[in-house]
Design an enzyme around this catalytic site. Sequence first.
Site, PDB file in Angstrom:
ATOM      1  N   TYR A  43       0.826  -1.211   0.000  1.00  0.00           N
ATOM      2  CA  TYR A  43       0.000   0.000   0.000  1.00  0.00           C
ATOM      3  C   TYR A  43       0.862   1.263   0.000  1.00  0.00           C
ATOM      4  CZ  TYR A  43      -3.757  -3.106   1.744  1.00  0.00           C
ATOM      5  OH  TYR A  43      -4.666  -4.118   1.932  1.00  0.00           O
ATOM      6  N   HIS A 105       1.141 -11.752   2.521  1.00  0.00           N
ATOM      7  CA  HIS A 105       0.086 -11.072   1.751  1.00  0.00           C
ATOM      8  C   HIS A 105      -0.551 -11.985   0.697  1.00  0.00           C
ATOM      9  CE1 HIS A 105      -1.239  -6.815   0.380  1.00  0.00           C
ATOM     10  NE2 HIS A 105      -2.177  -7.696   0.115  1.00  0.00           N
TER      11      HIS A 105
END
Length: 265
Positions: A43, A105
């Site tokens: 992000y 992730h």
Amino acid sequence: MNTDLDLPPVGLGTMGLDGDEGAAAVETALRAGYRHFDTAQVYENEATVGAGLAAALDGGGGDRDAVTVATKTWIDRLAPEDVRPSTEASLDRLGLDAVDLLYVHRPKGGYDPAGTLAAFDALVDDGLAGHVGVSNFDLDELDEAIDLLDAPLAAHQTEYHPLFRRPALREHAVDHGYPLVAYSPLAGGRVREVDAVRAVATKHDATPEAVSIAWLTGKEGVVTVPKASSEAHLRANLPAADLDLEPEDEARIDAVEREAELFPE
């Protein structure tokens, strides 16, 4: 539960929050009562999240020990030798000594199940991470991770909303005693277009967003992390889990046939 990680029904997803406005949103969220904050290396906003948390905590807006901060290790940093330095870099950006929940992730790129998960376990042993989670895993990958980890699997984060449901993943979470963390619970705003959600919202004099959150958190083992930036949306999402849907409401949304996955592999 097999894990001692206690996640609140609604946390804050931070993908897309950045800069001063993003930090202000995180600070506002903590002051409003949010106690679970979810970010990720990819992000590129860990510093933003850290700044918002620091502003609130330094100003008396909460107790650090009561806050769960989660981040995720991206696929290009999952090789066993890369896990520790990438985590140390995340901690530096977050301004923390340890992250409460560290996720794989996606099981891609440098992910080597035995080696990567051993490196995650070592971070827990050394106090750099409180718990290990995984994200975007399928059932076989979940079973493998549970077998390989020394620490209990603390959470599985996956896309889950009225337009994209994977009940088998939720059942696995319940059976194995860890929470399923539903991301994108509002389907990128598309829940407003779903007739079943709109009908239930009208019935309860609620918004479609609140209904979607309540539909998720009403399911055993599920918590969620909707993203919000405005104070109005932050304050609206947090209590949405208290909306009591009736079984027929839940069944109506469960029966939605349309499917829209926002983040396919």
